[in-house]
Design a protein around this motif. Structure first.
Motif, PDB file in Angstrom:
ATOM      1  N   ASP A 168      21.200  84.369  52.170  1.00  0.00           N
ATOM      2  CA  ASP A 168      20.377  84.309  50.974  1.00  0.00           C
ATOM      3  C   ASP A 168      20.690  83.012  50.223  1.00  0.00           C
ATOM      4  O   ASP A 168      21.856  82.602  50.143  1.00  0.00           O
ATOM      5  N   SER A 169      19.668  82.344  49.697  1.00  0.00           N
ATOM      6  CA  SER A 169      19.879  81.032  49.083  1.00  0.00           C
ATOM      7  C   SER A 169      20.844  81.077  47.908  1.00  0.00           C
ATOM      8  O   SER A 169      21.626  80.144  47.703  1.00  0.00           O
ATOM      9  N   GLY A 170      20.825  82.160  47.153  1.00  0.00           N
ATOM     10  CA  GLY A 170      21.774  82.274  46.048  1.00  0.00           C
ATOM     11  C   GLY A 170      23.210  82.322  46.550  1.00  0.00           C
ATOM     12  O   GLY A 170      24.108  81.693  45.971  1.00  0.00           O
ATOM     13  N   ASP A 221      14.488  91.024  47.328  1.00  0.00           N
ATOM     14  CA  ASP A 221      15.278  90.462  46.233  1.00  0.00           C
ATOM     15  C   ASP A 221      16.455  89.653  46.756  1.00  0.00           C
ATOM     16  O   ASP A 221      16.895  88.699  46.110  1.00  0.00           O
ATOM     17  N   GLU A 222      16.987  90.045  47.909  1.00  0.00           N
ATOM     18  CA  GLU A 222      18.142  89.353  48.485  1.00  0.00           C
ATOM     19  C   GLU A 222      17.964  89.285  49.991  1.00  0.00           C
ATOM     20  O   GLU A 222      17.646  90.288  50.638  1.00  0.00           O
ATOM     21  N   ALA A 223      18.163  88.092  50.543  1.00  0.00           N
ATOM     22  CA  ALA A 223      17.985  87.892  51.983  1.00  0.00           C
ATOM     23  C   ALA A 223      19.283  88.208  52.734  1.00  0.00           C
ATOM     24  O   ALA A 223      20.234  88.740  52.172  1.00  0.00           O
ATOM     25  N   LYS A 224      19.307  87.878  54.018  1.00  0.00           N
ATOM     26  CA  LYS A 224      20.466  88.170  54.853  1.00  0.00           C
ATOM     27  C   LYS A 224      21.745  87.574  54.247  1.00  0.00           C
ATOM     28  O   LYS A 224      21.676  86.517  53.629  1.00  0.00           O
ATOM     29  N   PRO A 225      22.870  88.250  54.397  1.00  0.00           N
ATOM     30  CA  PRO A 225      23.162  89.376  55.275  1.00  0.00           C
ATOM     31  C   PRO A 225      22.740  90.750  54.757  1.00  0.00           C
ATOM     32  O   PRO A 225      22.992  91.743  55.421  1.00  0.00           O
ATOM     33  N   ASP A 226      22.100  90.823  53.595  1.00  0.00           N
ATOM     34  CA  ASP A 226      21.520  92.088  53.177  1.00  0.00           C
ATOM     35  C   ASP A 226      20.477  92.501  54.220  1.00  0.00           C
ATOM     36  O   ASP A 226      19.735  91.655  54.720  1.00  0.00           O
ATOM     37  N   PRO A 227      20.387  93.778  54.550  1.00  0.00           N
ATOM     38  CA  PRO A 227      19.468  94.202  55.612  1.00  0.00           C
ATOM     39  C   PRO A 227      18.016  94.319  55.176  1.00  0.00           C
ATOM     40  O   PRO A 227      17.154  94.678  55.989  1.00  0.00           O
TER      41      PRO A 227
END
Length: 216
Positions: free
Chosen positions: A48-50, A137-143
């Motif tokens: 995720d970019s953040g 809302d949140e990219a990888k590693p969030d599934p």
């Protein structure tokens, strides 16, 4: 175990774009007065970019983060003419689809970047669905991206396979309870990918294509 859906990461998996992303991020950070070593950016690609921003440039306010993202996007657009699909990428997607298996692109890239990446691959005829960082809302590693991809394919996790090049792809797959395989073309070593959950590791799309019947 029957595979009915394959979820493909794109950057570093199907398209030789990781090092262009490193260049774009490095230019963005330099413009903001925070020089960052390129290897640190590479280690964070696919996140995720953040999370990437915090990992390589430290904590900053939202305005700074938004500025960094905008600069990265600007520089990546300038580098986009250098994007190229890895050997066998388009053939792989078409071969999967030709076997009656659903193909979904599932990337942590923003939607405008995904458009450029899809153009580089040139196999949209084999890709009925895709997800990007804009869908969660949140990219990888969030599934979350993988879960959205499964819903769009109307597919259960037990009948899916994730293909990716980063430990974040493998981690996201494990959290979504999806089997995964890795590719080395993104620059991450085989041991790291298997330690993160990859069941098998291939050199790139062409090698995966050769093993496709066994995998599916």
């Amino acid at each position: 175990m029957t595979i009915r859906t394959v979820l493909f990461d794109v950057d570093g998996t199907l398209v030789d774009s990781n090092y262009l992303h490193i260049d774009a991020w490095q230019r963005a950070f330099a413009e903001l007065g925070v020089p960052v070593d390129s290897w640190r950016i590479h280690r964070a690609l696919g996140r995720d970019s953040g999370q990437l921003l915090r990992a390589v440039a430290g904590e900053h306010d939202d305005e700074w983060d938004d500025r960094a993202r905008a600069l990265h996007a600007k520089h990546f657009r300038e580098l986009a003419p250098r994007l190229r699909a890895f050997d066998g990428a388009a053939d792989l997607l078409r071969a999967v689809a030709g076997r009656g298996v659903r193909v979904v692109l599932a990337t942590s890239a923003a939607e405008d970047e995904l458009t450029m990446l899809r153009s580089a691959i040139g196999a949209d005829d084999a890709v009925p669905a895709a997800t990007s960082a804009d869908d969660v809302d949140e990219a990888k590693p969030d599934p979350g991206i993988l879960e959205v991809a499964l819903r769009r394919a109307d597919a259960p996790a037990a009948e899916a396979l994730v293909v990716g090049d980063s430990v974040w792809d493998m981690t996201a797959a494990a959290r979504a309870h999806i089997r995964s395989v890795g590719v080395l073309c993104g620059g991450v070593g085989a041991a790291e990918l298997t330690d993160a959950g990859a069941r098998e590791v291939f050199e790139g799309p062409a090698a995966l294509l050769e093993a496709l019947d066994r995998l599916l």
